[in-house]
Design a protein around this motif. Structure first.
Motif, PDB file in Angstrom:
ATOM      1  N   TYR A   1     -37.733 -40.491   8.894  1.00 17.67           N
ATOM      2  CA  TYR A   1     -38.999 -39.783   8.693  1.00 17.67           C
ATOM      3  C   TYR A   1     -39.795 -40.443   7.576  1.00 17.67           C
TER       4      TYR A   1
ATOM      5  N   TRP B   1     -42.837 -39.442   5.382  1.00 19.58           N
ATOM      6  CA  TRP B   1     -43.627 -38.275   4.989  1.00 19.58           C
ATOM      7  C   TRP B   1     -44.787 -38.660   4.091  1.00 19.58           C
TER       8      TRP B   1
ATOM      9  N   LEU C   1     -47.367 -37.757   1.202  1.00 22.96           N
ATOM     10  CA  LEU C   1     -47.260 -36.825   0.074  1.00 22.96           C
ATOM     11  C   LEU C   1     -48.648 -36.501  -0.460  1.00 22.96           C
ATOM     12  N   PRO C   2     -48.880 -35.342  -1.020  1.00 24.88           N
ATOM     13  CA  PRO C   2     -47.882 -34.311  -1.284  1.00 24.88           C
ATOM     14  C   PRO C   2     -47.538 -33.538  -0.012  1.00 24.88           C
ATOM     15  N   TYR C   3     -46.318 -33.029   0.019  1.00 23.80           N
ATOM     16  CA  TYR C   3     -45.855 -32.220   1.136  1.00 23.80           C
ATOM     17  C   TYR C   3     -46.415 -30.812   0.992  1.00 23.80           C
TER      18      TYR C   3
ATOM     19  N   LYS D   1     -45.985 -27.249   2.968  1.00 20.26           N
ATOM     20  CA  LYS D   1     -45.209 -26.550   3.991  1.00 20.26           C
ATOM     21  C   LYS D   1     -46.123 -26.034   5.099  1.00 20.26           C
TER      22      LYS D   1
ATOM     23  N   GLU E   1     -48.007 -27.713   7.010  1.00 17.82           N
ATOM     24  CA  GLU E   1     -49.154 -28.585   7.268  1.00 17.82           C
ATOM     25  C   GLU E   1     -48.781 -30.062   7.380  1.00 17.82           C
ATOM     26  N   THR E   2     -47.953 -30.538   6.461  1.00 11.94           N
ATOM     27  CA  THR E   2     -47.612 -31.951   6.417  1.00 11.94           C
ATOM     28  C   THR E   2     -46.727 -32.317   7.604  1.00 11.94           C
ATOM     29  N   LYS E   3     -47.075 -33.385   8.293  1.00 11.78           N
ATOM     30  CA  LYS E   3     -46.319 -33.880   9.440  1.00 11.78           C
ATOM     31  C   LYS E   3     -45.782 -35.264   9.122  1.00 11.78           C
ATOM     32  N   ALA E   4     -44.503 -35.445   9.386  1.00 12.89           N
ATOM     33  CA  ALA E   4     -43.884 -36.747   9.175  1.00 12.89           C
ATOM     34  C   ALA E   4     -44.041 -37.611  10.414  1.00 12.89           C
TER      35      ALA E   4
ATOM     36  N   TYR F   1     -40.048 -44.597  -1.862  1.00 11.69           N
ATOM     37  CA  TYR F   1     -41.457 -44.191  -1.914  1.00 11.69           C
ATOM     38  C   TYR F   1     -42.308 -45.451  -1.826  1.00 11.69           C
TER      39      TYR F   1
ATOM     40  N   HIS G   1     -46.135 -42.115   0.139  1.00 13.62           N
ATOM     41  CA  HIS G   1     -45.216 -41.708   1.201  1.00 13.62           C
ATOM     42  C   HIS G   1     -43.790 -41.701   0.676  1.00 13.62           C
TER      43      HIS G   1
END
Length: 138
Positions: A34, A36, A38-40, A42, A44-47, A78, A87
């Motif tokens: 994955y 991701w 950033l920022p993550y 919850k 909303e963020t999609k990997a 990162y 990321h």
């Protein structure tokens, strides 16, 4: 976080083998990574789902240091993309797969299945061939 943190997999297997005969359990082995942004956030963020090979190649492309989380037994790094977005990439390598595959005999499981077998990852098969006798089933 890791796709399948060892500490979480161990907890699930401990429970599973306490209520189901271990001979009836196959452990699922993730074979994907994955990436991701950033920022993550919850919900909303999609990997982006990528292969383990692509995760390693992406790390090389961005000249990052691959780190290793001992609790989850998983590598990560990162990087900052060209658009300035940071990321986090979590993936599996031979070390993390070795730790997971060693749970099969530890818990007396029937074996393992691979999630996303179409992503060829040479390290996985080196570990499998080192730990197990692989039989051809016709």
């Amino acid at each position: 976080m890791a796709t399948a943190p060892l500490n979480s997999v161990r907890r699930v297997l401990a429970y599973g083998t306490s209520v189901i005969d271990p001979d009836k359990i196959l452990m699922g082995m993730p074979n994907y990574a994955y990436d991701w942004p950033l920022p993550y956030v919850k919900g909303e963020t999609k990997a982006e789902t990528i292969s383990n090979v692509e995760a390693i190649e992406r790390g090389v492309q961005h000249n990052v240091t691959i780190q290793f989380d001992e609790a989850s037994q998983a590598p990560f790094y990162y990087y900052t993309a060209a658009d300035g977005i940071e990321h986090a990439v979590w993936f599996d390598d031979a070390r993390s797969m070795n730790a997971k595959y060693r749970l099969i005999p530890e818990f007396g499981l029937s074996g393992s299945g691979v999630w996303q077998i179409m992503n060829y990852f040479p390290g996985a098969w080196l570990v499998v061939n080192n730990l197990f006798e692989v039989a051809k089933v016709l």
